[in-house]
Design an enzyme around this catalytic site. Sequence first.
Site, PDB file in Angstrom:
ATOM      1  N   GLU A 113      43.107  54.181  47.220  1.00  0.00           N
ATOM      2  CA  GLU A 113      42.264  54.847  48.230  1.00  0.00           C
ATOM      3  C   GLU A 113      41.982  53.893  49.394  1.00  0.00           C
ATOM      4  O   GLU A 113      42.030  54.287  50.562  1.00  0.00           O
ATOM      5  CB  GLU A 113      40.960  55.322  47.586  1.00  0.00           C
ATOM      6  N   GLU A 133      42.482  57.610  37.285  1.00  0.00           N
ATOM      7  CA  GLU A 133      41.257  58.414  37.160  1.00  0.00           C
ATOM      8  C   GLU A 133      41.451  59.538  36.145  1.00  0.00           C
ATOM      9  O   GLU A 133      40.554  59.854  35.371  1.00  0.00           O
ATOM     10  CB  GLU A 133      40.878  59.031  38.520  1.00  0.00           C
TER      11      GLU A 133
HETATM   12  C1  1HE Z   1      38.536  45.624  35.452  1.00  0.00           C
HETATM   13  C2  1HE Z   1      39.272  46.602  36.134  1.00  0.00           C
HETATM   14  C3  1HE Z   1      38.550  47.695  36.711  1.00  0.00           C
HETATM   15  C4  1HE Z   1      40.659  45.129  35.395  1.00  0.00           C
HETATM   16  N1  1HE Z   1      37.208  47.709  36.555  1.00  0.00           N
HETATM   17  N2  1HE Z   1      37.207  45.685  35.333  1.00  0.00           N
HETATM   18  N3  1HE Z   1      41.266  51.407  37.486  1.00  0.00           N
HETATM   19  C5  1HE Z   1      41.940  51.359  36.339  1.00  0.00           C
HETATM   20  O1  1HE Z   1      41.800  52.161  35.457  1.00  0.00           O
HETATM   21  C6  1HE Z   1      42.864  50.169  36.180  1.00  0.00           C
HETATM   22  C7  1HE Z   1      42.373  49.292  35.071  1.00  0.00           C
HETATM   23  N4  1HE Z   1      43.058  47.984  35.054  1.00  0.00           N
HETATM   24  C8  1HE Z   1      44.286  47.810  34.541  1.00  0.00           C
HETATM   25  O2  1HE Z   1      44.988  48.733  34.160  1.00  0.00           O
HETATM   26  C9  1HE Z   1      44.780  46.396  34.462  1.00  0.00           C
HETATM   27  O3  1HE Z   1      43.659  45.523  34.578  1.00  0.00           O
HETATM   28  C10 1HE Z   1      45.808  46.014  35.565  1.00  0.00           C
HETATM   29  C11 1HE Z   1      47.140  46.718  35.294  1.00  0.00           C
HETATM   30  C12 1HE Z   1      45.315  46.365  36.962  1.00  0.00           C
HETATM   31  C13 1HE Z   1      46.028  44.473  35.529  1.00  0.00           C
HETATM   32  O4  1HE Z   1      46.387  44.068  34.237  1.00  0.00           O
HETATM   33  P1  1HE Z   1      46.226  42.531  33.818  1.00  0.00           P
HETATM   34  O5  1HE Z   1      46.825  42.381  32.447  1.00  0.00           O
HETATM   35  O6  1HE Z   1      46.744  41.656  34.897  1.00  0.00           O
HETATM   36  O7  1HE Z   1      44.620  42.246  33.766  1.00  0.00           O
HETATM   37  P2  1HE Z   1      43.566  42.658  32.639  1.00  0.00           P
HETATM   38  O8  1HE Z   1      43.617  41.647  31.526  1.00  0.00           O
HETATM   39  O9  1HE Z   1      43.681  44.082  32.249  1.00  0.00           O
HETATM   40  O10 1HE Z   1      42.190  42.525  33.432  1.00  0.00           O
HETATM   41  C14 1HE Z   1      41.562  41.269  33.700  1.00  0.00           C
HETATM   42  C15 1HE Z   1      40.074  41.503  33.714  1.00  0.00           C
HETATM   43  O11 1HE Z   1      39.750  42.411  34.775  1.00  0.00           O
HETATM   44  C16 1HE Z   1      39.565  42.169  32.417  1.00  0.00           C
HETATM   45  O12 1HE Z   1      38.245  41.725  32.223  1.00  0.00           O
HETATM   46  P3  1HE Z   1      37.915  40.526  31.184  1.00  0.00           P
HETATM   47  O13 1HE Z   1      36.434  40.349  31.263  1.00  0.00           O
HETATM   48  O14 1HE Z   1      38.410  41.025  29.843  1.00  0.00           O
HETATM   49  O15 1HE Z   1      38.700  39.325  31.670  1.00  0.00           O
HETATM   50  C17 1HE Z   1      39.521  43.635  32.802  1.00  0.00           C
HETATM   51  O16 1HE Z   1      38.589  44.379  32.026  1.00  0.00           O
HETATM   52  C18 1HE Z   1      39.065  43.540  34.247  1.00  0.00           C
HETATM   53  N5  1HE Z   1      39.423  44.726  35.008  1.00  0.00           N
HETATM   54  N6  1HE Z   1      40.584  46.279  36.075  1.00  0.00           N
HETATM   55  C19 1HE Z   1      36.578  46.718  35.890  1.00  0.00           C
HETATM   56  N7  1HE Z   1      39.153  48.649  37.393  1.00  0.00           N
HETATM   57  C20 1HE Z   1      35.919  55.487  44.230  1.00  0.00           C
HETATM   58  S1  1HE Z   1      36.290  56.073  42.702  1.00  0.00           S
HETATM   59  C21 1HE Z   1      37.780  55.323  42.214  1.00  0.00           C
HETATM   60  C22 1HE Z   1      37.921  55.412  40.737  1.00  0.00           C
HETATM   61  C23 1HE Z   1      38.956  54.478  40.219  1.00  0.00           C
HETATM   62  O17 1HE Z   1      39.404  53.558  40.867  1.00  0.00           O
HETATM   63  S2  1HE Z   1      39.475  54.778  38.612  1.00  0.00           S
HETATM   64  C24 1HE Z   1      40.743  53.615  38.326  1.00  0.00           C
HETATM   65  C25 1HE Z   1      40.207  52.335  37.768  1.00  0.00           C
END
Ligand code: 1HE
Length: 258
Positions: A113, A133
């Site tokens: 977005e 989402e």
């Molecule tokens: C997060 C987020 C997040 C990572 N919010 N904390 N977006 C998603 O559903 C995407 C979610 N994220 C992923 O699928 C993956 O993180 C990635 C593919 C982007 C990257 O993977 P990777 O292996 O490099 O990283 P990771 O180990 O998954 O993430 C590292 C840390 O970032 C980990 O936290 P930690 O405390 O365990 O180290 C994750 O939890 C954190 N993290 N993505 C919070 N999105 C205006 S409305 C819009 C609505 C949306 O955007 S919905 C889509 C959300």
Amino acid sequence: MQDNFENLIVELKGDILFIGLNRTEKRNAINDGTIAEIDWVFSHLPQKAKCAVLYGEGKHFSAGADLSDLKQRTTMEGMLHSRTWHSTMDKIQFSAIPVVAVLHGACVGGGLELATSCHIRVADASTFYALPEGQRGIFTGGGGALRIPKLIGVSRMTDMMLTGRVYKAEEGYLVGLSQYVVEEGEAKEKAIELANKICDNSPMTNYILTNILPRIEEGGHDVALLIEALAGGLVKDTPEAKKRLADFLEGRAKKVGE
Ligand code: 1HE
């Protein structure tokens, strides 16, 4: 321009304002603080800036909205959160200066977005696009429902959200998510090359492209053509336009493609 951002790196280099998402430990997930800081930057653009380049530090452009911010919201809070994103994304889209987004790694959810609020998207080969989402049980909230179908059509966006489909960089380019796709690691360099071209334009032409063209597109036939005539008439009468037209006619300007 302040320089004590928590979630961003902001630097003016020459005419180009660089804005870096800087929450690498959370894959540049966009929390409320990030939105507030982006909003501040676009409300206080340095006068010298002629173009902005928005990029992500680390291995990803952005993992979307910070889901830890979203999980405890009431309906009203959720709606207001979405309206805050709307207002910030509009500040980017209708900024006085064009914004070039540099994409790599994840460009998903709210990250997509954010990217689609920018005027030009340059993706490197590592980029992937998704709208998780659908799988998270939520919906877009940052203007994606408006901007993404304009680029790829309602049916592709519906498929992405229903099935979790991921588009790779080249596919994203082919369906219209980015205007450029380059080798891995080369997107920022390409974005700077484009930004320099944008900086060479007349600021008024750039303003018309960021502020008037999108309104023409949405204005309905008669209003749209009237606005086009007004904008065209206004810009042609500026000294800069007169000089640039004379430069071409007298052989001093570059030809198309030079
Ligand atoms: C997060 C987020 C997040 C990572 N919010 N904390 N977006 C998603 O559903 C995407 C979610 N994220 C992923 O699928 C993956 O993180 C990635 C593919 C982007 C990257 O993977 P990777 O292996 O490099 O990283 P990771 O180990 O998954 O993430 C590292 C840390 O970032 C980990 O936290 P930690 O405390 O365990 O180290 C994750 O939890 C954190 N993290 N993505 C919070 N999105 C205006 S409305 C819009 C609505 C949306 O955007 S919905 C889509 C959300």
